[in-house]
Design a protein around this motif. Sequence first.
Motif, PDB file in Angstrom:
ATOM      1  N   LYS A 241       0.852  -1.195   0.000  1.00  0.00           N
ATOM      2  CA  LYS A 241       0.000   0.000   0.000  1.00  0.00           C
ATOM      3  C   LYS A 241       0.895   1.255   0.000  1.00  0.00           C
ATOM      4  N   SER A 242       1.445   1.606  -1.180  1.00  0.00           N
ATOM      5  CA  SER A 242       2.328   2.769  -1.276  1.00  0.00           C
ATOM      6  C   SER A 242       2.172   3.424  -2.638  1.00  0.00           C
ATOM      7  N   VAL A 243       2.404   4.753  -2.688  1.00  0.00           N
ATOM      8  CA  VAL A 243       2.330   5.526  -3.926  1.00  0.00           C
ATOM      9  C   VAL A 243       3.422   6.591  -3.885  1.00  0.00           C
ATOM     10  N   ILE A 244       3.685   7.201  -5.066  1.00  0.00           N
ATOM     11  CA  ILE A 244       4.621   8.324  -5.201  1.00  0.00           C
ATOM     12  C   ILE A 244       3.818   9.570  -5.548  1.00  0.00           C
ATOM     13  N   LEU A 245       3.972  10.635  -4.759  1.00  0.00           N
ATOM     14  CA  LEU A 245       3.292  11.908  -5.008  1.00  0.00           C
ATOM     15  C   LEU A 245       4.339  12.980  -5.276  1.00  0.00           C
ATOM     16  N   SER A 246       4.119  13.763  -6.326  1.00  0.00           N
ATOM     17  CA  SER A 246       5.052  14.837  -6.695  1.00  0.00           C
ATOM     18  C   SER A 246       4.540  16.171  -6.173  1.00  0.00           C
ATOM     19  N   TYR A 247       5.470  17.026  -5.731  1.00  0.00           N
ATOM     20  CA  TYR A 247       5.112  18.356  -5.239  1.00  0.00           C
ATOM     21  C   TYR A 247       5.968  19.404  -5.939  1.00  0.00           C
ATOM     22  N   SER A 248       5.524  20.644  -5.882  1.00  0.00           N
ATOM     23  CA  SER A 248       6.254  21.737  -6.531  1.00  0.00           C
ATOM     24  C   SER A 248       7.076  22.562  -5.543  1.00  0.00           C
ATOM     25  N   ARG A 249       6.485  22.883  -4.380  1.00  0.00           N
ATOM     26  CA  ARG A 249       7.193  23.683  -3.370  1.00  0.00           C
ATOM     27  C   ARG A 249       7.004  23.036  -1.999  1.00  0.00           C
ATOM     28  N   PRO A 250       8.038  22.979  -1.182  1.00  0.00           N
ATOM     29  CA  PRO A 250       7.922  22.372   0.159  1.00  0.00           C
ATOM     30  C   PRO A 250       7.339  23.343   1.174  1.00  0.00           C
ATOM     31  N   LEU A 251       6.075  23.693   0.999  1.00  0.00           N
ATOM     32  CA  LEU A 251       5.418  24.659   1.885  1.00  0.00           C
ATOM     33  C   LEU A 251       5.038  24.008   3.207  1.00  0.00           C
ATOM     34  N   PRO A 252       5.015  24.800   4.285  1.00  0.00           N
ATOM     35  CA  PRO A 252       4.650  24.217   5.588  1.00  0.00           C
ATOM     36  C   PRO A 252       3.213  23.735   5.667  1.00  0.00           C
ATOM     37  N   CYS A 253       2.325  24.249   4.813  1.00  0.00           N
ATOM     38  CA  CYS A 253       0.932  23.794   4.834  1.00  0.00           C
ATOM     39  C   CYS A 253       0.658  22.705   3.798  1.00  0.00           C
ATOM     40  N   LEU A 254       1.690  22.238   3.105  1.00  0.00           N
ATOM     41  CA  LEU A 254       1.505  21.141   2.153  1.00  0.00           C
ATOM     42  C   LEU A 254       1.432  19.830   2.926  1.00  0.00           C
ATOM     43  N   CYS A 255       0.306  19.129   2.796  1.00  0.00           N
ATOM     44  CA  CYS A 255       0.073  17.916   3.587  1.00  0.00           C
ATOM     45  C   CYS A 255      -0.317  16.755   2.679  1.00  0.00           C
ATOM     46  N   ILE A 256      -0.103  15.555   3.218  1.00  0.00           N
ATOM     47  CA  ILE A 256      -0.596  14.324   2.588  1.00  0.00           C
ATOM     48  C   ILE A 256      -1.884  13.954   3.288  1.00  0.00           C
ATOM     49  N   GLU A 257      -2.959  13.775   2.522  1.00  0.00           N
ATOM     50  CA  GLU A 257      -4.271  13.458   3.099  1.00  0.00           C
ATOM     51  C   GLU A 257      -4.722  12.099   2.604  1.00  0.00           C
ATOM     52  N   GLY A 258      -5.243  11.282   3.532  1.00  0.00           N
ATOM     53  CA  GLY A 258      -5.730   9.958   3.165  1.00  0.00           C
ATOM     54  C   GLY A 258      -7.051   9.644   3.846  1.00  0.00           C
ATOM     55  N   TRP A 259      -7.874   8.836   3.178  1.00  0.00           N
ATOM     56  CA  TRP A 259      -9.168   8.436   3.744  1.00  0.00           C
ATOM     57  C   TRP A 259      -9.689   7.184   3.035  1.00  0.00           C
ATOM     58  N   SER A 260     -10.520   6.451   3.758  1.00  0.00           N
ATOM     59  CA  SER A 260     -11.131   5.246   3.183  1.00  0.00           C
ATOM     60  C   SER A 260     -12.285   5.632   2.274  1.00  0.00           C
ATOM     61  N   VAL A 261     -12.549   4.784   1.300  1.00  0.00           N
ATOM     62  CA  VAL A 261     -13.616   5.059   0.333  1.00  0.00           C
ATOM     63  C   VAL A 261     -14.946   4.645   0.963  1.00  0.00           C
ATOM     64  N   VAL A 262     -15.424   5.462   1.899  1.00  0.00           N
ATOM     65  CA  VAL A 262     -16.739   5.288   2.507  1.00  0.00           C
ATOM     66  C   VAL A 262     -17.369   6.672   2.637  1.00  0.00           C
ATOM     67  N   THR A 263     -18.672   6.706   2.786  1.00  0.00           N
ATOM     68  CA  THR A 263     -19.382   7.974   2.921  1.00  0.00           C
ATOM     69  C   THR A 263     -19.001   8.665   4.227  1.00  0.00           C
ATOM     70  N   ASP A 264     -18.716   9.970   4.131  1.00  0.00           N
ATOM     71  CA  ASP A 264     -18.360  10.786   5.297  1.00  0.00           C
ATOM     72  C   ASP A 264     -17.176  10.205   6.066  1.00  0.00           C
ATOM     73  N   ALA A 265     -16.207   9.670   5.327  1.00  0.00           N
ATOM     74  CA  ALA A 265     -15.045   9.060   5.979  1.00  0.00           C
ATOM     75  C   ALA A 265     -14.183  10.132   6.652  1.00  0.00           C
ATOM     76  N   ARG A 266     -13.674   9.815   7.821  1.00  0.00           N
ATOM     77  CA  ARG A 266     -12.709  10.697   8.478  1.00  0.00           C
ATOM     78  C   ARG A 266     -11.394  10.653   7.707  1.00  0.00           C
ATOM     79  N   ARG A 267     -10.697  11.791   7.721  1.00  0.00           N
ATOM     80  CA  ARG A 267      -9.457  11.896   6.955  1.00  0.00           C
ATOM     81  C   ARG A 267      -8.291  12.173   7.899  1.00  0.00           C
TER      82      ARG A 267
END
Length: 555
Positions: A241-267
């Motif tokens: 369970k892994s992926v590669i994500l590309s970013y442009s600038r290392p900003l302090p508010c740049l975050c990785i967000e994840g959630w399950s594929v369910v209705t109203d899932a917590r993130r």
Amino acid sequence: MILWMYLLMFYYCLGLNGAAAENTRLDRIEKCGTKCSQGLHCKPKQRYLFPTPCQNPAEGLNTTSVFHNISLSTVMRCDGRQKCSLHLRIKTVLQLSESIHGVTFCTITAGMMPHCQTFSFTRTSRERMTGLQVEIENDCTAISPSQQVQVTVKTVANYCGVTLASTYHTPQCINEDLKRHVPECITGRLSYDVNPEMKELSVNVSDMLEDRDYLLRLCHKNFICVGTGASTLIKKEQPVKSVILSYSRPLPCLCIEGWSVVTDARRVQVCPFKDRLKELWTGITFDPVEKTLLWEPSCPVTAVVSLCEKREDSVCVDLPHSSRNVGREKITFTKVDPHPKLCMKFTAGSQSWTRCPFADGRFQAWDVVVTRQQGREEVKVWSQITTTFSLRLCVKFAGHPVCQNNETHLQVEKHKAVDLNLTGKLCNSCVQVKMVGVKYAVTVIHCLKQCNQSSPDSHIITDQPTWDLTWVVVPAGVCLASIIIVTLLLHVVLTVHRRRKPNRKKERVCTSEKQVDPALDFVVSALETQPALQGGVLIPDSPHCGNEKANLISN
């Protein structure tokens, strides 16, 4: 001995950590139900849609001593490792009397109808335990994480004023026990590795819902996390369970967000660059027409922005009335002098950063130019625009110039340089130059490094334009050379013309009487080639040839 002490402390700390972890674990139940004190038999009664109205207390009932305590807690009931639900456990202690036939537990949560459960005591057990304190416990009220529950305990019959109420907050999903076992709290765990050269994030997901797919994306975190691109899907069947994500600038508010594929899932979000505040102090723009300096934060940040003047020792001194608190809008400074020494200072907490947007001189409108010729300094103010400057004369003491109160204004035309004409013995003197007509401007200080030897009574500051000597010397030299060349040409023409006059008789007479002295031969030849000289002048003999061929006339 030291080793034993170390091991003892290690196991002690380990025990504390284990106890703390155990305290976060909720009690488990296999099924919900109601419990009463031993010897007291209670059974649930039929629910009523509307609560029964209260009635006056029975004769002899002490309303203040019926209920002694109420206790509320959360328990967990599980049908699998990730399939657990939460229940509210209610305990109360009451003084049993003949007029009390049971109790009612009512719970109310935000946006929901009251939920009441009534439990009655059998007559036999009630008569046997009248006058004793009994305990009733129920854990069949389903609750959700992060709820506020109001609980009320009443008697049966419902006597007015004989109630006990309390408010309870259910555990949040930050509780580790909930994050692992309650489906609505399971968000998965994210770990990452940063590749700054490729600007990539390698993200791994663990402890996700086993029977659901999972989504990942990059986002900028504010009140909500605003996505920066498309989401990446991880299938539940994938072994890794892994992926590669590309970013442009290392900003302090740049975050990785994840959630399950369910209705109203917590993130869940993790922010790899949350400490990289220095990345925010970019994107400064300048409008040269409006003379406006702009900066907009790329991320929400608590900071103060001000303008400052950078000194030679690299210390940036704040300009008066230039501080701004960073909010959600752009920071704007109007009427700014775009001098290379004018900078922006960003302060967040105990740290400060300085950025100088005009350091490259691209927008520089004026400058103080110093030239040194023949042991003296020439100080000029040069400007690309027509504007006014304020000038102050200063005296330098212990490295710091102290200026006089008098101030002079100097008008400088576009693309002109005005000489300040600092004369006299001013080795310890400085001049301060500042643009007038703007709101935020720096002060350029120049202190003389050489003593200008001149009349001490001459003016210290003048506003007359300085003429470059090149414009005078070059034309004068050209004119003088032309006059010399023309004079020489005329002299050559006249000499040739005079020598060609026909005077053969005089030539024969002069030739027959020619001197034979070798020294005189040298003089005659000189006269033929050089008719006149300044200082001592050799003049050709008159047309009447005498005994002498030439006369030397000395001044």
